[in-house]
Design an enzyme around this catalytic site. Sequence first.
Site, PDB file in Angstrom:
ATOM      1  N   CYS A   1       0.829  -1.217   0.000  1.00  0.00           N
ATOM      2  CA  CYS A   1       0.000   0.000   0.000  1.00  0.00           C
ATOM      3  C   CYS A   1       0.865   1.268   0.000  1.00  0.00           C
ATOM      4  O   CYS A   1       1.564   1.523  -0.964  1.00  0.00           O
ATOM      5  CB  CYS A   1      -0.998  -0.024   1.157  1.00  0.00           C
ATOM      6  SG  CYS A   1      -2.391   1.118   0.909  1.00  0.00           S
TER       7      CYS A   1
ATOM      8  N   HIS B   1      -4.318  -4.416  -0.028  1.00  0.00           N
ATOM      9  CA  HIS B   1      -4.088  -5.053   1.275  1.00  0.00           C
ATOM     10  C   HIS B   1      -4.535  -6.507   1.248  1.00  0.00           C
ATOM     11  O   HIS B   1      -5.496  -6.896   1.924  1.00  0.00           O
ATOM     12  CB  HIS B   1      -4.844  -4.305   2.367  1.00  0.00           C
ATOM     13  CG  HIS B   1      -4.209  -3.021   2.776  1.00  0.00           C
ATOM     14  ND1 HIS B   1      -3.066  -2.961   3.553  1.00  0.00           N
ATOM     15  CD2 HIS B   1      -4.549  -1.729   2.515  1.00  0.00           C
ATOM     16  CE1 HIS B   1      -2.734  -1.696   3.769  1.00  0.00           C
ATOM     17  NE2 HIS B   1      -3.612  -0.934   3.142  1.00  0.00           N
TER      18      HIS B   1
ATOM     19  N   GLU C   1      -3.233  -8.778   2.777  1.00  0.00           N
ATOM     20  CA  GLU C   1      -3.036  -9.337   4.115  1.00  0.00           C
ATOM     21  C   GLU C   1      -4.205  -9.084   5.062  1.00  0.00           C
ATOM     22  O   GLU C   1      -4.271  -9.657   6.158  1.00  0.00           O
ATOM     23  CB  GLU C   1      -1.747  -8.771   4.734  1.00  0.00           C
ATOM     24  CG  GLU C   1      -1.850  -7.394   5.365  1.00  0.00           C
ATOM     25  CD  GLU C   1      -1.904  -6.230   4.380  1.00  0.00           C
ATOM     26  OE1 GLU C   1      -1.972  -5.073   4.838  1.00  0.00           O
ATOM     27  OE2 GLU C   1      -1.872  -6.480   3.155  1.00  0.00           O
TER      28      GLU C   1
END
Length: 302
Positions: free
Chosen positions: A142, A235, A237
Amino acid sequence: MPINIPRELPARETLKKEKIFVMDEDRARTQDIRPLNILILNLMPEKEKTELQLLRLLGNTPLQVNINFLRTATYQSKNVSNYHLDTFYTTFDMVKSRKFDGLIITGAPIEHLEFEEVSYWRELQEVMDWSVENVTSNLYICWGAQAALYHHYGIKKKSLPEKYFGVFNHDISLPTEKLVQGFNDHFLAPHSRHTTVSAEAIEKHPELTLLSKTDENSPFIILSNDRKNIMITGHLEYDATTLRDEYERDVKKGLDIAVPVNYFPNDDPEKTPPNSWRSHTHLLFSNWLNYYVYQETPYHWN
């Protein structure tokens, strides 16, 4: 194979309950295996949440991985205790004489600032410069990805008229690239950002390949042609509920925030959002550790 983390790290118990294979330093020292040494510069405010998200992914491969958490010395985080930082984190001065197999630099909620206005920008530049000779592969997430594109390749970020917020569809331009091996031709991934980078600027850059972008032509996975740097503007994750938490936080602040796109069932914030990106997240981190770190890193660093 396991990730090797400190015995007292709070994320440890959660990972064990989720059947993620974790190992403490004492047991790791008894194994005659060359573990990978991964450094994580965690710039996110809620550091413990980010630790857990990344450790889940790094602990789901056949490789033994040693984790070192890095914090900035030029900025003190306000959302985590000094005890946690002092116990589980180190500063760049303490590791810059070492070699690492992989480096992860996370996002940070500072998009409204120009890079040069960020209090730890010079420190971050030093880390990125150091990584060229001292890290096998770098993974930027990001804001971290935008910082790397700016610092290494001169590509500036630009503000968006409204927050790019939700779960978006992506395609892959080069399916034979090992980083996306096993990916579907189209896949979903979450984004949460107020800025972007130009797809055209990336595609024209002689050192970069735009590996994946959204249906709206927003860059997602960018790979340097020397395979050294991987920039991910979203993102992967994130947990299933992270976008919901961000949405509810902004609503409580009275901000003019739209419901995340393609996230809640029927766009109803009262309903539980599913995780529609988990499998591709695990694939990407597994491919990164195997093909870009393990297969490329020296067995003995000089």
